[in-house]
Design an enzyme around this catalytic site. Structure first.
Site, PDB file in Angstrom:
ATOM      1  N   ASP A  39      86.247   7.496   4.377  1.00 18.25           N
ATOM      2  CA  ASP A  39      86.561   8.180   3.105  1.00 18.25           C
ATOM      3  C   ASP A  39      87.737   9.159   3.132  1.00 18.25           C
ATOM      4  O   ASP A  39      87.656  10.240   2.525  1.00 18.25           O
ATOM      5  CB  ASP A  39      85.321   8.914   2.584  1.00 18.25           C
ATOM      6  N   LYS A  58      82.293   1.787  -1.289  1.00 18.84           N
ATOM      7  CA  LYS A  58      80.868   2.100  -1.208  1.00 18.84           C
ATOM      8  C   LYS A  58      80.485   3.167  -2.225  1.00 18.84           C
ATOM      9  O   LYS A  58      81.334   3.918  -2.707  1.00 18.84           O
ATOM     10  CB  LYS A  58      80.488   2.552   0.198  1.00 18.84           C
ATOM     11  N   CYS A  81      79.099  12.056   4.465  1.00 20.76           N
ATOM     12  CA  CYS A  81      79.272  10.633   4.783  1.00 20.76           C
ATOM     13  C   CYS A  81      79.439  10.366   6.276  1.00 20.76           C
ATOM     14  O   CYS A  81      78.887   9.399   6.799  1.00 20.76           O
ATOM     15  CB  CYS A  81      80.437  10.065   3.991  1.00 20.76           C
TER      16      CYS A  81
END
Length: 194
Positions: A28, A90, A123
């Protein structure tokens, strides 16, 4: 963590990184998220070094993007060093909850995961815990992970270490992967770090 995915490996404890059994996972590192990270410049620099070195060492790389319509794509400084393969998109915080990620990771046939990205306490941490649960050896690149605050980053690193992740740095991991100054990519990778 879903039980839909089988355990890939029985974990044998921390192993020395080797280029033949290590992949890079970047979580990310997107435009809107990266802009507000603690020590942003250092983070992006180390991520770019990791990605470029992974290419030189022919390490498989899998990278994810959390809801890119809202958070943007992977930052330009990093995108140029990544393979042409698209990011895994995602919505779940853990990459391991995304079947496409699990498939790409399994296809690498690597048991060691060099893990980097943001945010460390969300994450990255959830991905690390799920990877460990599935038997992967997780080597967390501590100078290539961040959060909006230093406190969240530091607590996340401690949590991941307590769960079994091996702590590393960009330079430490890359020299471990090289193994020797006689490696054909030694000079180029040493040049990236300097």
């Amino acid at each position: 963590m879903s039980d839909n995915f089988p355990i890939v490996y029985e974990r044998e404890g921390p192993l020395m990184l080797g280029a033949d059994d290590t992949c890079l996972v970047i979580v990310d590192v997107q435009e809107k998220l990266t802009a507000v990270m603690h020590e942003r410049e250092r983070l992006v620099r180390n991520l770019a070094i990791l990605a470029e070195a992974a290419g030189l060492l022919r390490l498989p790389t899998v990278y994810c993007e959390q809801y890119p319509r809202a958070l943007g794509r992977t930052v330009e400084e990093l995108r140029g060093h990544l393979d042409a393969e698209e990011a895994v998109e995602k919505m779940a915080f853990s990459c391991m909850a995304e079947p496409e990620f699990v498939e790409r990771l399994a296809a690498t046939e690597c048991r060691n995961v060099l893990l980097a990205g943001i945010e460390a306490h969300i994450c990255v941490c959830q991905t690390a815990v799920d990877l460990l649960e599935k038997g992967y050896n997780v080597h967390l690149v501590t100078d290539a992970v961040s959060s909006r605050t230093a406190e969240n980053r530091d607590i996340a690193i401690r949590r991941m270490e307590s769960e079994g992740a091996v702590l590393s740095t960009t330079e430490m991991a890359l020299f471990e992967l090289l193994g020797t100054a006689e490696h054909e990519q030694f000079k180029r990778i040493a040049g990236l770090i300097k």
